[in-house]
Scaffold this motif. Structure first.
Motif, PDB file in Angstrom:
ATOM      1  N   HIS A  53      76.967   0.805  50.483  1.00 31.91           N
ATOM      2  CA  HIS A  53      78.383   0.772  50.261  1.00 31.91           C
ATOM      3  C   HIS A  53      78.588   0.692  48.777  1.00 31.91           C
ATOM      4  O   HIS A  53      77.950  -0.146  48.177  1.00 31.91           O
ATOM      5  N   VAL A  54      79.157   1.586  48.386  1.00 30.97           N
ATOM      6  CA  VAL A  54      79.455   1.860  46.868  1.00 30.97           C
ATOM      7  C   VAL A  54      80.985   1.844  46.508  1.00 30.97           C
ATOM      8  O   VAL A  54      81.655   2.425  47.230  1.00 30.97           O
ATOM      9  N   LEU A  55      81.375   1.065  45.489  1.00 34.07           N
ATOM     10  CA  LEU A  55      82.667   1.117  44.782  1.00 34.07           C
ATOM     11  C   LEU A  55      82.732   2.357  44.047  1.00 34.07           C
ATOM     12  O   LEU A  55      82.147   2.185  43.124  1.00 34.07           O
ATOM     13  N   LEU A  56      83.580   3.116  44.397  1.00 37.35           N
ATOM     14  CA  LEU A  56      83.464   4.486  43.617  1.00 37.35           C
ATOM     15  C   LEU A  56      84.656   4.363  42.554  1.00 37.35           C
ATOM     16  O   LEU A  56      85.493   3.452  42.467  1.00 37.35           O
ATOM     17  N   ASN A  57      84.404   5.145  41.349  1.00 36.62           N
ATOM     18  CA  ASN A  57      85.424   5.011  40.343  1.00 36.62           C
ATOM     19  C   ASN A  57      86.916   5.561  40.866  1.00 36.62           C
ATOM     20  O   ASN A  57      87.749   5.015  39.787  1.00 36.62           O
ATOM     21  N   THR A  58      87.284   5.868  41.864  1.00 30.34           N
ATOM     22  CA  THR A  58      88.566   6.022  42.481  1.00 30.34           C
ATOM     23  C   THR A  58      89.077   4.956  42.995  1.00 30.34           C
ATOM     24  O   THR A  58      90.242   4.549  43.231  1.00 30.34           O
ATOM     25  N   GLY A  59      88.327   3.569  42.960  1.00 32.69           N
ATOM     26  CA  GLY A  59      88.856   2.474  43.607  1.00 32.69           C
ATOM     27  C   GLY A  59      88.444   2.436  45.135  1.00 32.69           C
ATOM     28  O   GLY A  59      88.529   1.064  45.734  1.00 32.69           O
ATOM     29  N   GLU A  60      87.978   3.258  45.498  1.00 36.53           N
ATOM     30  CA  GLU A  60      87.631   3.269  47.101  1.00 36.53           C
ATOM     31  C   GLU A  60      86.245   2.781  47.434  1.00 36.53           C
ATOM     32  O   GLU A  60      85.259   3.038  46.376  1.00 36.53           O
ATOM     33  N   THR A  61      86.016   2.348  48.532  1.00 41.15           N
ATOM     34  CA  THR A  61      84.612   1.990  48.913  1.00 41.15           C
ATOM     35  C   THR A  61      84.198   2.754  49.979  1.00 41.15           C
ATOM     36  O   THR A  61      84.844   3.053  50.974  1.00 41.15           O
ATOM     37  N   GLU A  62      82.739   3.429  49.976  1.00 41.69           N
ATOM     38  CA  GLU A  62      82.208   4.308  50.962  1.00 41.69           C
ATOM     39  C   GLU A  62      80.959   4.169  50.997  1.00 41.69           C
ATOM     40  O   GLU A  62      80.285   3.571  50.199  1.00 41.69           O
ATOM     41  N   GLY A  63      80.328   4.427  52.140  1.00 49.37           N
ATOM     42  CA  GLY A  63      79.042   4.204  52.535  1.00 49.37           C
ATOM     43  C   GLY A  63      78.100   5.559  52.485  1.00 49.37           C
ATOM     44  O   GLY A  63      78.838   6.658  52.873  1.00 49.37           O
ATOM     45  N   PHE A  64      77.065   5.373  51.639  1.00 52.83           N
ATOM     46  CA  PHE A  64      76.060   6.636  51.440  1.00 52.83           C
ATOM     47  C   PHE A  64      74.751   6.232  52.055  1.00 52.83           C
ATOM     48  O   PHE A  64      74.303   5.246  52.066  1.00 52.83           O
ATOM     49  N   HIS A  65      73.924   7.194  52.235  1.00 53.32           N
ATOM     50  CA  HIS A  65      72.508   7.096  52.709  1.00 53.32           C
ATOM     51  C   HIS A  65      71.917   7.063  51.035  1.00 53.32           C
ATOM     52  O   HIS A  65      72.448   7.888  50.239  1.00 53.32           O
ATOM     53  N   PRO A  66      70.868   6.211  50.934  1.00 50.17           N
ATOM     54  CA  PRO A  66      70.187   5.972  49.787  1.00 50.17           C
ATOM     55  C   PRO A  66      69.724   7.353  48.904  1.00 50.17           C
ATOM     56  O   PRO A  66      69.744   7.305  47.829  1.00 50.17           O
ATOM     57  N   THR A  67      69.454   8.289  49.747  1.00 51.35           N
ATOM     58  CA  THR A  67      68.889   9.694  49.041  1.00 51.35           C
ATOM     59  C   THR A  67      70.051  10.239  48.381  1.00 51.35           C
ATOM     60  O   THR A  67      69.893  11.047  47.744  1.00 51.35           O
ATOM     61  N   SER A  68      71.153   9.809  48.455  1.00 54.02           N
ATOM     62  CA  SER A  68      72.482  10.484  48.247  1.00 54.02           C
ATOM     63  C   SER A  68      72.654   9.691  46.476  1.00 54.02           C
ATOM     64  O   SER A  68      73.794  10.107  45.759  1.00 54.02           O
ATOM     65  N   LEU A  69      72.045   8.685  46.261  1.00 53.75           N
ATOM     66  CA  LEU A  69      72.363   7.874  44.987  1.00 53.75           C
ATOM     67  C   LEU A  69      71.106   8.005  44.171  1.00 53.75           C
ATOM     68  O   LEU A  69      69.848   7.881  44.568  1.00 53.75           O
ATOM     69  N   GLU A  70      71.563   7.989  42.771  1.00 56.17           N
ATOM     70  CA  GLU A  70      70.590   7.948  41.860  1.00 56.17           C
ATOM     71  C   GLU A  70      70.748   6.671  40.786  1.00 56.17           C
ATOM     72  O   GLU A  70      72.047   6.758  40.323  1.00 56.17           O
ATOM     73  N   LEU A  71      69.994   5.895  40.690  1.00 55.46           N
ATOM     74  CA  LEU A  71      70.209   4.733  39.781  1.00 55.46           C
ATOM     75  C   LEU A  71      70.411   5.040  38.424  1.00 55.46           C
ATOM     76  O   LEU A  71      69.726   6.211  37.711  1.00 55.46           O
ATOM     77  N   VAL A  72      71.553   4.668  37.610  1.00 58.32           N
ATOM     78  CA  VAL A  72      71.895   5.096  36.266  1.00 58.32           C
ATOM     79  C   VAL A  72      71.499   3.969  35.488  1.00 58.32           C
ATOM     80  O   VAL A  72      71.145   4.051  34.358  1.00 58.32           O
TER      81      VAL A  72
END
Length: 76
Positions: A53-72
């Motif tokens: 679950h990620v807090l987006l820069n729009t203020g919304e929280t959504e769930g994603f599979h880990p393969t959709s995320l890249e650590l910055v």
């Protein structure tokens, strides 16, 4: 990846020639959730994997599979 990390989200949907990637921007990891397996009599067991679950820069929280995320950047 852990809670508080900054991630770049490129949401992957579909598979093979039906796969599409939608850039969703940056977000902060809020929590992790393990999903229960789905059981179908004629198909068998399907493991959906974890959801991040990620807090987006729009203020919304959504769930994603880990393969959709890249650590910055790692949080503290």
């Amino acid at each position: 990846m852990k809670v508080g990390d900054l991630v770049d989200i490129n949401q992957k949907r579909g598979t093979g020639s039906y796969e599409s990637i939608t850039p969703r921007g940056l977000g902060v990891v809020m929590r992790f959730e393990e999903l229960e397996d789905l059981h179908y009599k004629n198909i068998g067991t399907i493991n959906l994997g974890p959801i991040v679950h990620v807090l987006l820069n729009t203020g919304e929280t959504e769930g994603f599979h880990p393969t959709s995320l890249e650590l910055v950047n790692e949080g503290r």
